[in-house]
Design a protein around this motif. Sequence first.
Motif, PDB file in Angstrom:
ATOM      1  N   ARG A 127       4.336  -5.846  -6.718  1.00 37.38           N
ATOM      2  CA  ARG A 127       4.201  -5.741  -5.435  1.00 37.38           C
ATOM      3  C   ARG A 127       3.264  -6.979  -4.734  1.00 37.38           C
ATOM      4  N   VAL A 128       3.297  -7.777  -5.546  1.00 36.81           N
ATOM      5  CA  VAL A 128       2.805  -9.133  -5.158  1.00 36.81           C
ATOM      6  C   VAL A 128       3.707 -10.174  -5.417  1.00 36.81           C
ATOM      7  N   ASN A 129       4.113 -10.545  -3.779  1.00 38.26           N
ATOM      8  CA  ASN A 129       5.423 -11.337  -4.009  1.00 38.26           C
ATOM      9  C   ASN A 129       4.939 -12.699  -3.274  1.00 38.26           C
ATOM     10  N   PHE A 130       4.948 -13.539  -4.581  1.00 39.07           N
ATOM     11  CA  PHE A 130       4.313 -15.128  -4.097  1.00 39.07           C
ATOM     12  C   PHE A 130       5.328 -15.751  -3.611  1.00 39.07           C
ATOM     13  N   LYS A 131       6.716 -15.296  -3.262  1.00 34.66           N
ATOM     14  CA  LYS A 131       7.834 -16.297  -2.662  1.00 34.66           C
ATOM     15  C   LYS A 131       7.469 -15.974  -0.928  1.00 34.66           C
ATOM     16  N   THR A 132       7.194 -14.656  -0.734  1.00 35.91           N
ATOM     17  CA  THR A 132       6.959 -14.310   0.707  1.00 35.91           C
ATOM     18  C   THR A 132       5.396 -14.429   1.137  1.00 35.91           C
ATOM     19  N   GLY A 133       4.590 -14.477  -0.057  1.00 30.65           N
ATOM     20  CA  GLY A 133       3.200 -14.476   0.242  1.00 30.65           C
ATOM     21  C   GLY A 133       2.680 -13.250   0.889  1.00 30.65           C
ATOM     22  N   ILE A 134       3.163 -11.943   0.405  1.00 30.85           N
ATOM     23  CA  ILE A 134       2.681 -10.873   0.943  1.00 30.85           C
ATOM     24  C   ILE A 134       2.394 -10.008  -0.317  1.00 30.85           C
ATOM     25  N   ILE A 135       1.380  -9.038   0.108  1.00 33.39           N
ATOM     26  CA  ILE A 135       1.270  -7.948  -1.143  1.00 33.39           C
ATOM     27  C   ILE A 135       1.573  -6.535  -0.357  1.00 33.39           C
ATOM     28  N   ASN A 136       2.200  -5.811  -0.921  1.00 31.66           N
ATOM     29  CA  ASN A 136       2.215  -4.568  -0.558  1.00 31.66           C
ATOM     30  C   ASN A 136       1.509  -3.382  -1.201  1.00 31.66           C
ATOM     31  N   PHE A 137       0.864  -2.826  -0.460  1.00 26.60           N
ATOM     32  CA  PHE A 137      -0.212  -2.068  -1.013  1.00 26.60           C
ATOM     33  C   PHE A 137       0.114  -0.579  -0.919  1.00 26.60           C
ATOM     34  N   GLN A 138       1.238  -0.172  -0.680  1.00 31.81           N
ATOM     35  CA  GLN A 138       1.921   0.925  -0.489  1.00 31.81           C
ATOM     36  C   GLN A 138       2.552   1.207  -1.862  1.00 31.81           C
ATOM     37  N   ALA A 139       2.074   1.997  -2.865  1.00 32.26           N
ATOM     38  CA  ALA A 139       2.690   2.319  -4.080  1.00 32.26           C
ATOM     39  C   ALA A 139       4.003   3.378  -3.620  1.00 32.26           C
ATOM     40  N   PRO A 140       4.996   2.770  -4.455  1.00 35.71           N
ATOM     41  CA  PRO A 140       6.306   3.558  -4.028  1.00 35.71           C
ATOM     42  C   PRO A 140       6.265   5.299  -4.641  1.00 35.71           C
ATOM     43  N   PHE A 141       5.595   5.483  -5.532  1.00 40.32           N
ATOM     44  CA  PHE A 141       5.366   6.927  -5.996  1.00 40.32           C
ATOM     45  C   PHE A 141       4.296   7.839  -5.386  1.00 40.32           C
ATOM     46  N   LYS A 142       3.489   6.943  -4.339  1.00 41.14           N
ATOM     47  CA  LYS A 142       2.556   7.875  -3.665  1.00 41.14           C
ATOM     48  C   LYS A 142       3.054   8.441  -2.271  1.00 41.14           C
ATOM     49  N   THR A 143       2.266   9.702  -2.095  1.00 39.10           N
ATOM     50  CA  THR A 143       2.689  10.431  -0.871  1.00 39.10           C
ATOM     51  C   THR A 143       2.058   9.610   0.343  1.00 39.10           C
ATOM     52  N   THR A 144       2.739   9.161   1.555  1.00 40.15           N
ATOM     53  CA  THR A 144       2.455   8.607   2.817  1.00 40.15           C
ATOM     54  C   THR A 144       1.647   9.377   3.270  1.00 40.15           C
ATOM     55  N   THR A 145       0.321   9.071   3.589  1.00 40.87           N
ATOM     56  CA  THR A 145      -0.360   9.822   4.701  1.00 40.87           C
ATOM     57  C   THR A 145      -0.727   8.979   5.929  1.00 40.87           C
ATOM     58  N   LYS A 146      -1.463   9.578   6.819  1.00 42.17           N
ATOM     59  CA  LYS A 146      -2.198   8.832   7.824  1.00 42.17           C
ATOM     60  C   LYS A 146      -2.939   7.603   7.464  1.00 42.17           C
ATOM     61  N   LYS A 147      -3.622   7.699   6.085  1.00 44.65           N
ATOM     62  CA  LYS A 147      -4.211   6.399   5.666  1.00 44.65           C
ATOM     63  C   LYS A 147      -3.035   5.439   5.186  1.00 44.65           C
ATOM     64  N   ARG A 148      -2.794   4.661   5.959  1.00 42.31           N
ATOM     65  CA  ARG A 148      -1.383   3.881   5.651  1.00 42.31           C
ATOM     66  C   ARG A 148      -1.971   2.499   4.594  1.00 42.31           C
ATOM     67  N   ASN A 149      -1.400   2.529   3.925  1.00 40.85           N
ATOM     68  CA  ASN A 149      -1.721   0.979   2.981  1.00 40.85           C
ATOM     69  C   ASN A 149      -0.599  -0.098   3.206  1.00 40.85           C
ATOM     70  N   PRO A 150      -0.825  -0.881   4.159  1.00 41.65           N
ATOM     71  CA  PRO A 150       0.181  -1.855   4.592  1.00 41.65           C
ATOM     72  C   PRO A 150       0.385  -3.051   3.853  1.00 41.65           C
ATOM     73  N   LYS A 151       1.528  -3.914   4.312  1.00 45.98           N
ATOM     74  CA  LYS A 151       1.900  -4.894   3.560  1.00 45.98           C
ATOM     75  C   LYS A 151       0.791  -6.026   4.354  1.00 45.98           C
ATOM     76  N   VAL A 152       0.242  -6.874   3.369  1.00 47.65           N
ATOM     77  CA  VAL A 152      -0.891  -7.724   3.949  1.00 47.65           C
ATOM     78  C   VAL A 152      -0.426  -9.150   3.513  1.00 47.65           C
ATOM     79  N   PRO A 153      -0.571 -10.233   4.116  1.00 46.77           N
ATOM     80  CA  PRO A 153      -0.234 -11.661   3.795  1.00 46.77           C
ATOM     81  C   PRO A 153      -1.390 -11.977   2.960  1.00 46.77           C
ATOM     82  N   ILE A 154      -1.057 -12.853   1.814  1.00 46.03           N
ATOM     83  CA  ILE A 154      -1.998 -13.273   0.704  1.00 46.03           C
ATOM     84  C   ILE A 154      -2.701 -14.514   1.381  1.00 46.03           C
TER      85      ILE A 154
END
Length: 345
Positions: free
Chosen positions: A218-245
């Motif tokens: 989930r660390v994409n060096f090509k796009t320079g983005i980190i995706n903090f939302q784990a695919p297996f985790k339940t999505t809640t109001k505490k969102r873990n967004p995609k953040v630029p490196i």
Amino acid sequence: MEPQLSTNDNGYYEVKYYDEESKHVRRQSFRTKDAVKAHNRFALWLVTDNADSDGIPTIEMILDRYDTDHIETDVADKERERLNIRWLNASFGPMTPDNLDNNDVKRYISDRKAGRIGRRSVDGTIRRELTTLVSALNHGVREKILKLGDVPHIKKPKDSPPRTRYLSETEIKQLIKMSRWDGATHRFEGGSRKERFIRIALETGARKGAIESLTWDRVNFKTGIINFQAPFKTTTKKRNPKVPISDDLLPFLIKWKKTAKTEFVLVHDGDVRRTYHTAADNADIKNTSPHILRHTWASHAAMNGVDLVAIAGVLGNTYQVVAKTYAHLSPSYLRDAINHKNRNK
């Protein structure tokens, strides 16, 4: 008949006993297939008179049931909820809900604030812990292991005001420096879990749990983005967004990736709290926790004039929450509104 420990058709352990009042054999599930846990819960059930005429389970059992039924399946931040349960059990575990009153709750609040149970805590933290207790008791009523009349009213402390404590630039530098200190070799070593956690948290504002569970895919060096939302985790109001490196973080991620031996950026997904406090203690930083790094990122971003909407986007919070907490630090907040007459000049 004497109470008996057995398993049901689904393999879960349960206690079977004769209820003198109803003149029926009753069953109560321990919600586990683990023999050791089941025998421990059965012993606790016997010691705390769970087989009395009322059949009221202890608070420890109610919290355990809530963990199995709800936290395990529906809660994203399981670690935090289970830490709440740990402190609640330390005070209320052997008690039954019908014997719990607000004097017990006041004593719990006092013990948590003084650090007699866990670390010293503030009203907001204690309020969340007692909210877990209330939710567990309500769950017990819904599951018919408790009667509504046995559930006490629990008066919670008011929520804490927005945090004002954040790390200064000097503290940040000292914390990063001491995150590289290896107490075993008495040398400064790079790439430790605490250094990785601290650098990532200070550069992304991500939540502790999201960083702990972050995997390299989930660390994409090509796009320079980190995706903090784990695919297996339940999505809640505490969102873990995609953040630029950030430019400062990128070279460290590249270096750590080259030596990676596991899928986790922090080597494994265990709790980083203790190792963080080791670095903070070595840096002589008081009144801190891992969460302060997220607060520090947002505070410095606001002070440097970053738009509050952008800060909310990075944190995964609503604009309202960010404005309430960080607007007073922003030099440009409301400035456009005050100078609206000059916009078209």
